[in-house]
Design a protein around this motif. Structure first.
Motif, PDB file in Angstrom:
ATOM      1  N   GLU A 159      -0.115   8.430   0.079  1.00 15.48           N
ATOM      2  CA  GLU A 159      -0.695   7.861   1.308  1.00 15.48           C
ATOM      3  C   GLU A 159       0.230   8.083   2.507  1.00 15.48           C
ATOM      4  O   GLU A 159      -0.226   8.374   3.605  1.00 15.48           O
ATOM      5  CB  GLU A 159      -0.965   6.352   1.134  1.00 15.48           C
ATOM      6  CG  GLU A 159      -1.996   6.013   0.070  1.00 15.48           C
ATOM      7  CD  GLU A 159      -3.334   6.706   0.288  1.00 15.48           C
ATOM      8  OE1 GLU A 159      -3.745   6.877   1.447  1.00 15.48           O
ATOM      9  OE2 GLU A 159      -3.959   7.108  -0.704  1.00 15.48           O
TER      10      GLU A 159
ATOM     11  N   LYS B  23      -0.141  11.487   3.937  1.00 13.71           N
ATOM     12  CA  LYS B  23      -1.389  11.676   4.705  1.00 13.71           C
ATOM     13  C   LYS B  23      -1.296  11.047   6.093  1.00 13.71           C
ATOM     14  O   LYS B  23      -1.962  11.482   7.012  1.00 13.71           O
ATOM     15  CB  LYS B  23      -2.548  10.977   3.976  1.00 13.71           C
ATOM     16  CG  LYS B  23      -3.043  11.679   2.736  1.00 13.71           C
ATOM     17  CD  LYS B  23      -4.360  11.030   2.332  1.00 13.71           C
ATOM     18  CE  LYS B  23      -4.422  10.742   0.865  1.00 13.71           C
ATOM     19  NZ  LYS B  23      -5.386   9.719   0.511  1.00 13.71           N
TER      20      LYS B  23
ATOM     21  N   TYR C 199       0.811  -1.219   0.000  1.00  9.26           N
ATOM     22  CA  TYR C 199       0.000   0.000   0.000  1.00  9.26           C
ATOM     23  C   TYR C 199       0.846   1.270   0.000  1.00  9.26           C
ATOM     24  O   TYR C 199       0.462   2.275  -0.581  1.00  9.26           O
ATOM     25  CB  TYR C 199      -0.888  -0.039   1.251  1.00  9.26           C
ATOM     26  CG  TYR C 199      -1.917   1.060   1.325  1.00  9.26           C
ATOM     27  CD1 TYR C 199      -3.072   1.027   0.544  1.00  9.26           C
ATOM     28  CD2 TYR C 199      -1.745   2.129   2.195  1.00  9.26           C
ATOM     29  CE1 TYR C 199      -4.018   2.033   0.624  1.00  9.26           C
ATOM     30  CE2 TYR C 199      -2.691   3.142   2.286  1.00  9.26           C
ATOM     31  CZ  TYR C 199      -3.821   3.089   1.493  1.00  9.26           C
ATOM     32  OH  TYR C 199      -4.742   4.084   1.575  1.00  9.26           O
ATOM     33  N   TYR C 200       1.982   1.241   0.678  1.00  8.53           N
ATOM     34  CA  TYR C 200       2.796   2.448   0.836  1.00  8.53           C
ATOM     35  C   TYR C 200       3.940   2.546  -0.168  1.00  8.53           C
ATOM     36  O   TYR C 200       4.817   3.385  -0.025  1.00  8.53           O
ATOM     37  CB  TYR C 200       3.325   2.539   2.270  1.00  8.53           C
ATOM     38  CG  TYR C 200       2.218   2.851   3.243  1.00  8.53           C
ATOM     39  CD1 TYR C 200       1.639   4.109   3.275  1.00  8.53           C
ATOM     40  CD2 TYR C 200       1.717   1.874   4.093  1.00  8.53           C
ATOM     41  CE1 TYR C 200       0.594   4.398   4.140  1.00  8.53           C
ATOM     42  CE2 TYR C 200       0.677   2.146   4.969  1.00  8.53           C
ATOM     43  CZ  TYR C 200       0.121   3.419   4.976  1.00  8.53           C
ATOM     44  OH  TYR C 200      -0.910   3.700   5.822  1.00  8.53           O
TER      45      TYR C 200
END
Ligand code: FES
Length: 151
Positions: A147, A150, A138-139
């Motif tokens: 992301e 955030k 995801y990262y």
């Protein structure tokens, strides 16, 4: 090994063995993936460098043995990730046990790990080819950068 033979095998040169040993933890970008190479007690490991939990940088995380497994402790919220497989370990109680005794449990593989090999004092990383989604994915990459900002 010839250079084109290495790339045909998916091996990426990441540094001289001596330098990586001295550094203990080294950050590298390989094919748009950010990787942490760790040297600990005579063994090299490689894993995604952003923690699956909230994208924290694992660089400079302490290494500890937990329940017989070497783990890096994420500096951000102290999650424990095994170096060998990227499993996340946590301590919990089984409420059915009376009295409950805290034990280590695994949440399963959360951090993608990669393969490290050595040839003539040079260290190579082969990126994981596991086709399954692993949460640390995801990262990574451009979307991951947004992301991480955030988080
Ligand atoms: Fe690693 Fe939260 S970001 S423990």
């Amino acid at each position: 090994m010839e250079e084109n033979e290495q790339s045909a095998r998916g091996l990426h040169f990441v540094g001289k063995k001596d330098e990586l040993i001295e550094a203990k933890q080294s950050f590298r970008s390989i094919e748009d993936r950010d990787i942490l190479i760790i040297y600990h007690q005579g063994v090299f490991y490689a894993m995604d460098s952003y923690c699956y939990h909230a994208g924290g940088m694992l660089n400079n995380g302490d290494i500890e043995e937990i329940n017989g497994k070497l783990c890096i402790i994420c500096p951000k919220h102290k999650y424990k990730l095994t170096l060998a497989k990227g499993e996340c370990l946590y301590k919990g109680n089984n409420p059915k046990e009376k009295p409950p005794v805290p034990r280590w449990y695994s949440k399963g593989v959360k951090q993608r790990t990669h393969t490290v090999t050595e040839n003539n004092g040079e260290i190579y990383v082969k990126l994981s080819d596991n086709p399954n989604w692993i949460e640390s994915d995801y990262y990574q990459g451009e979307k991951g950068k947004i992301e991480r900002a955030k988080a």
